[in-house]
Design an enzyme around this catalytic site. Sequence first.
Site, PDB file in Angstrom:
ATOM      1  N   LYS A  34     107.357 -54.686  18.594  1.00 44.06           N
ATOM      2  CA  LYS A  34     108.311 -55.449  19.397  1.00 44.06           C
ATOM      3  C   LYS A  34     108.478 -56.872  18.857  1.00 44.06           C
ATOM      4  O   LYS A  34     107.601 -57.389  18.160  1.00 44.06           O
ATOM      5  CB  LYS A  34     107.825 -55.523  20.852  1.00 44.06           C
ATOM      6  CG  LYS A  34     107.434 -54.187  21.460  1.00 44.06           C
ATOM      7  CD  LYS A  34     107.008 -54.355  22.917  1.00 44.06           C
ATOM      8  CE  LYS A  34     106.286 -53.127  23.409  1.00 44.06           C
ATOM      9  NZ  LYS A  34     104.902 -53.033  22.892  1.00 44.06           N
ATOM     10  N   VAL A  43     103.117 -60.003  19.221  1.00 40.81           N
ATOM     11  CA  VAL A  43     102.324 -60.989  19.961  1.00 40.81           C
ATOM     12  C   VAL A  43     100.950 -60.480  20.391  1.00 40.81           C
ATOM     13  O   VAL A  43     100.113 -61.279  20.804  1.00 40.81           O
ATOM     14  CB  VAL A  43     103.070 -61.484  21.217  1.00 40.81           C
ATOM     15  CG1 VAL A  43     104.282 -62.303  20.836  1.00 40.81           C
ATOM     16  CG2 VAL A  43     103.454 -60.322  22.115  1.00 40.81           C
ATOM     17  N   TYR A  44     100.696 -59.177  20.314  1.00 42.46           N
ATOM     18  CA  TYR A  44      99.401 -58.675  20.755  1.00 42.46           C
ATOM     19  C   TYR A  44      98.297 -59.229  19.863  1.00 42.46           C
ATOM     20  O   TYR A  44      98.281 -58.980  18.655  1.00 42.46           O
ATOM     21  CB  TYR A  44      99.356 -57.146  20.726  1.00 42.46           C
ATOM     22  CG  TYR A  44     100.263 -56.453  21.724  1.00 42.46           C
ATOM     23  CD1 TYR A  44     100.876 -57.153  22.767  1.00 42.46           C
ATOM     24  CD2 TYR A  44     100.517 -55.092  21.629  1.00 42.46           C
ATOM     25  CE1 TYR A  44     101.705 -56.518  23.676  1.00 42.46           C
ATOM     26  CE2 TYR A  44     101.339 -54.441  22.541  1.00 42.46           C
ATOM     27  CZ  TYR A  44     101.927 -55.150  23.557  1.00 42.46           C
ATOM     28  OH  TYR A  44     102.750 -54.509  24.448  1.00 42.46           O
ATOM     29  N   SER A  45      97.409 -59.986  20.481  1.00 40.93           N
ATOM     30  CA  SER A  45      96.302 -60.628  19.762  1.00 40.93           C
ATOM     31  C   SER A  45      96.811 -61.398  18.547  1.00 40.93           C
ATOM     32  O   SER A  45      96.198 -61.396  17.480  1.00 40.93           O
ATOM     33  CB  SER A  45      95.249 -59.597  19.346  1.00 40.93           C
ATOM     34  OG  SER A  45      94.672 -58.996  20.484  1.00 40.93           O
ATOM     35  N   ASN A  46      97.971 -62.037  18.740  1.00 40.81           N
ATOM     36  CA  ASN A  46      98.543 -62.914  17.713  1.00 40.81           C
ATOM     37  C   ASN A  46      98.706 -62.196  16.376  1.00 40.81           C
ATOM     38  O   ASN A  46      98.438 -62.759  15.315  1.00 40.81           O
ATOM     39  CB  ASN A  46      97.678 -64.171  17.540  1.00 40.81           C
ATOM     40  CG  ASN A  46      98.415 -65.278  16.818  1.00 40.81           C
ATOM     41  OD1 ASN A  46      99.620 -65.399  16.918  1.00 40.81           O
ATOM     42  ND2 ASN A  46      97.686 -66.098  16.067  1.00 40.81           N
TER      43      ASN A  46
END
Length: 328
Positions: free
Chosen positions: A88, A60-63
Site C-alpha cells: 500500500k 508504513v508497516y514498521s517503517n
Amino acid sequence: MRYTRLGHSGLQVSALALGCMSFGEPDQGGHRWSLPEDESRLLIRQALDHGINFFDTANVYSNGSSEEIVGRALADFAPRDEVVIATKVHGRMRPGPNGGGLSRKAIFAQLDASLRRLGTDFIDLYQIHRWDPEVPVEETMEALHDVVKAGKVRYIGASSMFTWQFAKAQHLAEGNGWTRFVSMQSHYNLLYREEEREMLAFCADQGIGILPWSPLARGRLTRPWGDTTRRSENDAFGSALYDTDSGDRAIVERVAEIAESRAVPPAQVALAWVTQKSPVTAPLIGVTKASHLDDAIAALGLDLTQKEMDALEEPYLPHPVAGHTIIR
C-alpha cells in the site's frame, strides 16, 4: 485451501490473505508488538505450507521493515509467480513535503521504494492506503494507471473510505480509460458492520473484491471481554476503533457461547462469520503465533448455521464511522 478470483479480475487468490502488519523489526516504526525477522519467517513459511498465496503488507508497516522481511521470506520460500504480493501507499515515510500521500510524485517514489524493499520487479496488487483529500483524485488515478502500464503493478486496489469517494474514483477511471480498482479493503467484522450500509452492496454490484481488515476486531472477538494483550495495550489505532461497548460485549459473549457449543476457539467462529458473508473475497488475517494461523485455516471449514449467524448479528448496534483515517 480454496482459491477464488479477486472480484471480476482474473487474479486468483487464496480465501485467506496473510496480513503482514505483525511482521517487522519492533524497534522500527510504531508497532512495538511486531515480530522480528526470524519469528516472522516461520509464520510466512507456515502460511505457504497451508496453501496461502496472498500476502498483504504496506510501506508504513514498521517503517518499511515489514516489506523487507516479507520480500526476503517469499523469495526464499516460493517462486515469484506462485505468490500474490500486495502492498500500500499513502502513509508518511519521511518528514517534509511529498513524504506521503497520493500525489503523482509520492506514488512514483514510494512504489520504487517498495519494490526495492520487497526485492521484486512488480507488485501484484498496489493499494491506496485511504483517501487523500489534499490531492485531486484525477491525479492519483492517472498515476496509478501509469504504473500499471509501466509494468510495475498488475492490479490496483483501495482501502477504507466513503462509498461516494470510491465510486467517484471508479467513475473517473472508467471515463478516462484508466485502470480501475479491483478490490476494497474494508474495516469489517462482527463488532463493526457499518460497511453493510453501502460499501459492500456497491462492491457486489460492481464486481469488486472485498478484503476485510481486522476481521477479529484486533483480537477482541477471540478472548473474554476486558482481557488484554501486549498488542492491545500498545495499539493506539485499535483503541480508537473499539473504544466503547455499544453492544460489543454481548456480541463477544455470543461468539464465546457458540464456540463452546462447537468445541472450537472463538477465533474460528468470528472468522467463519466473516468468510460466510457475501461479497467477502478473503479476510486479512494477522498472526503472531502458529496457533493463530491454524485457527484461521480451520475457520474455512466451519460452516455456521443461519441460526448461529443470526444469533451473532442480533446484538449489533450502529457505530460511528471508524477506520477511514490511519492513526500511528
